[in-house]
Design a protein around this motif. Structure first.
Motif, mmCIF file in Angstrom:
data_model
loop_
_atom_site.group_PDB
_atom_site.id
_atom_site.type_symbol
_atom_site.label_atom_id
_atom_site.label_comp_id
_atom_site.label_asym_id
_atom_site.label_seq_id
_atom_site.Cartn_x
_atom_site.Cartn_y
_atom_site.Cartn_z
ATOM 1 N N GLN A 180 0.820 -1.224 0.129
ATOM 2 C CA GLN A 180 0.047 -0.040 0.060
ATOM 3 C C GLN A 180 0.879 1.181 0.141
ATOM 4 O OE1 GLN A 180 -3.475 -0.135 -0.257
ATOM 5 N NE2 GLN A 180 -3.066 -2.147 -0.665
ATOM 6 N N GLU A 181 2.019 1.068 -0.247
ATOM 7 C CA GLU A 181 3.010 2.308 -0.332
ATOM 8 C C GLU A 181 3.712 2.451 -1.762
ATOM 9 O OE1 GLU A 181 4.431 2.955 3.873
ATOM 10 O OE2 GLU A 181 5.765 1.445 2.998
ATOM 11 N N PHE A 182 4.019 3.623 -2.053
ATOM 12 C CA PHE A 182 4.574 4.201 -3.272
ATOM 13 C C PHE A 182 5.948 4.561 -2.973
ATOM 14 C CE2 PHE A 182 0.130 3.808 -3.769
ATOM 15 C CZ PHE A 182 0.024 3.515 -5.221
ATOM 16 N N LEU A 183 6.996 3.778 -3.727
ATOM 17 C CA LEU A 183 8.300 4.503 -3.216
ATOM 18 C C LEU A 183 8.861 5.219 -4.552
ATOM 19 C CD1 LEU A 183 10.832 4.210 -1.519
ATOM 20 C CD2 LEU A 183 11.632 2.230 -2.790
ATOM 21 N N LEU A 184 9.295 6.301 -4.400
ATOM 22 C CA LEU A 184 9.907 7.456 -5.364
ATOM 23 C C LEU A 184 11.057 7.017 -6.067
ATOM 24 C CD1 LEU A 184 8.726 10.230 -6.591
ATOM 25 C CD2 LEU A 184 10.284 11.149 -5.162
ATOM 26 N N ASN A 185 11.078 7.087 -7.282
ATOM 27 C CA ASN A 185 12.239 7.038 -8.171
ATOM 28 C C ASN A 185 13.582 7.612 -7.611
ATOM 29 O OD1 ASN A 185 14.289 7.147 -10.350
ATOM 30 N ND2 ASN A 185 12.682 6.723 -11.692
#
Length: 279
Positions: A180-185
């Motif tokens: 449920q998380e989004f890791l930035l480039n």
């Protein structure tokens, strides 16, 4: 018996002595609401009881700082402002840079919270530079007084609510979803330098990491609204001086140049609060 206002001043003095943070410039109604929130959490019935609690449990100072610096932020918050930056402001800045043979672009996100604003600008700049094949080096500085928020910003990991304004193309290109998380480039993360900075610090005109200020673009959105007028003037003076001539200032939708500065800025459009420094 002390009045509520004097007790709140006592709490602010205790907090300043304990942590070095000075919140005396913030709106009193906001401070009172957030102190009451901590009173509820600590099961203290009065301001006097809460002062005793602070004295007996020093860890509560950190909790109080957290509630004073509640951060509401997400990527591309106020879509119109970011679209205007993408289509008008940044291309105009790039064009002027090319004409002057200036390869630097300096941006400051003041009151950056968890970093969504600064990273949103970074994504736009990254895409524009790549599309136009322009050799300009962006320097993006992002500051806040909330050290916990800064730590999270540096990690670049966000929940679903933070990315609910992000287009699928950008989400797919610049984020990796983990549960449920989004890791930035990492390419975007390394474009932004995060640091602690207090906008009310009288000894520092600009963040130390930026060395000399002279910003092409400053974003200070939904920060001024939390401060009394006297401190708004102090902050706005700092923002004005930090900008290059003809630099751009982005404010929150409930904000505008205060008295004494309205003639020093020109509003760029009617859809969002973006201003150009005159001269």
């Amino acid at each position: 018996m002390e009045t509520g206002n004097s007790q709140i001043k006592n709490i602010l003095n205790l907090l300043k002595n304990q942590s070095g943070f000075d919140f005396s410039g913030c709106r009193s109604a906001m401070l009172e609401r957030r102190i009451q929130k901590r009173m509820y959490s600590t099961n203290t019935k009065s301001l006097d009881d809460y002062i005793d609690y602070l004295n007996n449990y020093p860890d509560e100072y950190d909790q109080l700082i957290d509630v004073f610096t509640i951060n509401v932020s997400r990527f591309f918050r106020n879509t119109l402002a970011f679209e205007y930056l993408r289509k008008i402001i940044l291309p105009d800045l790039f064009l002027n840079k090319i004409k002057k043979n200036d390869e630097s672009l300096r941006v400051w996100s003041a009151g950056c919270s968890f970093g969504e604003e600064a990273y949103s600008v970074a994504i736009i700049i990254y895409e524009l530079l790549k599309k136009e094949n322009i050799s300009i080096k962006p320097n993006i500085f992002a500051t806040d007084i909330d050290k916990n928020a800064l730590k999270q910003a540096i990690h670049g990991r966000y929940g679903i609510q933070s990315v609910d304004n992000v287009k699928n193309r950008i989400l797919n290109n610049y984020f990796i979803q983990e549960n449920q998380e989004f890791l930035l480039n990492p390419e975007i993360k390394k474009m932004v330098q995060f640091s602690f900075y207090d906008l009310l610090d009288e000894n520092k005109a600009v963040p130390s990491e930026s060395i000399y200020g002279s910003f092409d673009l400053v974003l200070c959105r939904n920060v001024l609204i939390y401060f009394e007028q006297e401190h708004q003037k102090s902050i706005f003076s700092k923002l004005y001086k930090s900008l290059k001539p003809n630099g751009y200032l982005v404010l929150g939708e409930a904000e505008m140049p205060i008295e004494g500065f309205s003639h020093k800025f020109k509003r760029e459009n009617n859809c969002c609060k973006i201003y150009r420094k005159i001269g």
